[in-house]
Design a protein around this motif. Structure first.
Motif, mmCIF file in Angstrom:
data_model
loop_
_atom_site.group_PDB
_atom_site.id
_atom_site.type_symbol
_atom_site.label_atom_id
_atom_site.label_comp_id
_atom_site.label_asym_id
_atom_site.label_seq_id
_atom_site.Cartn_x
_atom_site.Cartn_y
_atom_site.Cartn_z
ATOM 1 N N TYR A 112 -5.255 -7.286 1.075
ATOM 2 C CA TYR A 112 -4.468 -7.007 2.282
ATOM 3 C C TYR A 112 -4.322 -5.511 2.559
ATOM 4 N N VAL A 113 -5.328 -4.726 2.161
ATOM 5 C CA VAL A 113 -5.287 -3.285 2.410
ATOM 6 C C VAL A 113 -5.538 -2.987 3.881
ATOM 7 N N LEU A 127 2.064 7.589 1.970
ATOM 8 C CA LEU A 127 0.939 6.796 2.457
ATOM 9 C C LEU A 127 0.160 7.543 3.532
ATOM 10 N N ARG A 128 0.872 8.138 4.484
ATOM 11 C CA ARG A 128 0.217 8.848 5.588
ATOM 12 C C ARG A 128 -0.170 10.270 5.207
ATOM 13 N N ASP A 129 0.259 10.704 4.011
ATOM 14 C CA ASP A 129 -0.019 12.052 3.513
ATOM 15 C C ASP A 129 0.384 13.097 4.542
ATOM 16 N N LYS A 181 -1.302 -0.914 10.201
ATOM 17 C CA LYS A 181 0.116 -0.683 10.505
ATOM 18 C C LYS A 181 0.510 0.763 10.218
ATOM 19 N N ALA A 182 -0.112 1.356 9.176
ATOM 20 C CA ALA A 182 0.223 2.734 8.803
ATOM 21 C C ALA A 182 -0.272 3.745 9.829
ATOM 22 N N LEU A 183 -1.161 3.324 10.727
ATOM 23 C CA LEU A 183 -1.663 4.227 11.751
ATOM 24 C C LEU A 183 -0.851 4.149 13.037
ATOM 25 N N LEU A 226 0.844 -1.188 0.000
ATOM 26 C CA LEU A 226 0.000 0.000 0.000
ATOM 27 C C LEU A 226 0.883 1.242 0.000
ATOM 28 N N ILE A 227 0.696 2.111 -0.993
ATOM 29 C CA ILE A 227 1.541 3.303 -1.094
ATOM 30 C C ILE A 227 0.733 4.596 -0.989
#
Length: 455
Positions: free
Chosen positions: A305-306, A371-373, A312-314, A55-56
């Motif tokens: 798997y989004v 990803l997190r902008d 994880k990105a949070l 995920l990007i």
């Protein structure tokens, strides 16, 4: 209100043109670097972009976009007040918070400004704007937190292949295109450029025909004529033009042969997107698919798997392949990133271990920022490196990794303390803000006061 054109009669293309722009296939299946997954619920539309399986990029669009997601919209605004000391004007565009218009974004005719000594006039903002004045303006940045939207009077309309700049004389061509293609497109522009308007040719115009560019220009000119007529008959504040829904907007900006597909789990949105791509980006029409949740065993985001990667990105901690880690912490003014070696103990020397860890961190951090902008000021604390050449190598690697990010960034060299300062353009709320609410107990501070110890 004028809506963006999302459907038009497709331009007929010969088989050679279609084949050259369809993209690669393998055993009848589309092949590409990226995949876009669009998940629709009653509360929001979520868009995930994957590179391979990673995920990007992730975006959230809510139904209340006329308030929070208004980037690109054009308004007839009313100037509320002008602050000479800040070289700023606050403009009512019909949103809860007044929008901000800076002096540098005010459009004016130099011939209308008098200068006593004959030199080019540099008028102040109070000479150009006055309270209760109606002005045509466009949103360049969504409202964030306590800040209102940012405006400009340099209005532009984006199409698939070109950007129309009304009431302008120049034209430009994307620097990402090769010289031979820029030469071909320049000759086309000289024929199709509308009177009184400027044009900017986008990267997506590579290999497209003159007929497609001409159709794109005609669509945009028609939209601008409708906006101009509406502005003359409307009373400020008024919304004159609304950008299309987030999925259509992203597809207009991004979709090319590098995408192996766009998968949508909502039948209505699929029909809209499919119709847009079939009429505007016809060679890639077969790459838009509907994901039938009634027939599939797993939801769309779980299938690719989004959801797992999103969780994880949070988290503030991001693990690196060799055992190191990033710690990403947000403050009101900036974002701080701490790079640690963690479990990475290396093999030969400390300097080599630190260099390898920092290079991994540079690659992963570029992905996390996108990803997190994350926008605004960012300070990265890399693990200290004694050799100046190693610091330069990490900086170069980081800039190369950021080259894939279309959001504008500015990166300074690593200082002797191991700190790198950078900025990334902030255009809206980040990933964490879009998927969370501020805690009512601690107001986002992350702790709760012990009432029994405070009288």
């Amino acid at each position: 209100m004028v809506e963006a054109v999302t459907y038009d009669e497709p331009v007929e293309l010969d088989e050679k043109s279609m084949r050259g722009r369809r993209g690669r296939t393998r055993k009848g299946q589309a092949v590409g670097r990226y995949l876009m997954c669009v998940h629709v619920t009653d509360r929001a539309t979520q868009i995930a972009v994957l590179e391979g399986r990673r995920l990007i990029e992730f975006r959230v669009s809510r139904p209340a976009d006329d308030v929070s997601q208004i980037h690109g919209n054009i308004y007839l605004g009313r100037v509320q007040n002008v602050l000479p000391g800040m070289e700023t004007a606050f403009v009512d565009v019909g949103t809860p918070k007044n929008a901000v218009l800076y002096r540098g974004d005010v459009q004016y005719d130099p011939e209308d400004i008098e200068s006593g000594d004959g030199a080019p006039a540099k008028p102040r903002i109070e000479d150009l704007l006055r309270p209760k004045q109606s002005i045509l303006c466009q949103v360049t940045k969504n409202p964030i937190g306590e800040k209102g939207a940012r405006l400009t009077q340099d209005v532009s309309l984006a199409g698939r292949f070109v950007v129309l700049v009304p009431n302008s004389s120049g034209f430009g061509i994307s620097k990402r295109l090769p010289d031979s293609e820029r030469k071909r497109l320049r000759s086309i522009l000289e024929r199709v450029k509308p009177e009184g308007h400027g044009l900017i040719v986008r990267t997506a115009a590579e290999k497209v025909t003159a007929a497609e560019i001409e159709r794109d220009v005609a669509r945009l000119v028609g939209q601008w004529n409708d906006i101009s007529k509406l502005a003359k008959s409307s009373s400020a504040p008024a919304l004159l033009y609304r950008e299309p829904e987030a999925p259509l907007r992203l597809i207009r900006e991004e979709l090319n042969s590098d995408y192996r597909g766009v998968i949508i789990d909502d039948r209505q949105l699929y029909s809209e997107v499919s119709g847009y791509v079939s009429s505007i980006i016809r060679p890639l029409a077969d790459r838009v698919e509907h994901y039938d949740t009634k027939k599939e065993k797993l939801p769309l985001f779980e299938r690719y798997y989004v959801t797992e990667q999103l969780k994880k990105a949070l988290e503030p901690k991001v693990w690196l392949p060799s055992g190191g880690s990033l710690i990403i912490e947000h403050t009101e003014a900036l974002t701080v990133v701490d790079v640690n070696t963690g479990k990475n103990v290396g093999k030969s020397s400390l300097e080599e271990t630190v260099l390898a860890n920092n290079l991994e961190a540079a690659d992963e951090l570029a992905r996390q920022l996108r990803l997190r902008d994350i926008g605004g000021i960012i300070v990265v604390d890399f693990v200290d490196m004694e050799v100046a050449a190693n610091r330069a190598q990490v900086t170069k690697r980081f800039r190369e990794a950021l080259a894939r990010d279309k959001t504008r960034t500015q990166v300074l060299d690593i200082s002797g303390l191991g700190l790198m300062e950078m900025t990334r353009k902030r255009s809206g709320e980040g990933l964490l803000e879009s998927l969370s609410d501020i805690c009512s107990d601690c107001s986002g501070r992350g702790f709760r006061l012990l009432a029994d110890l405070i009288d």
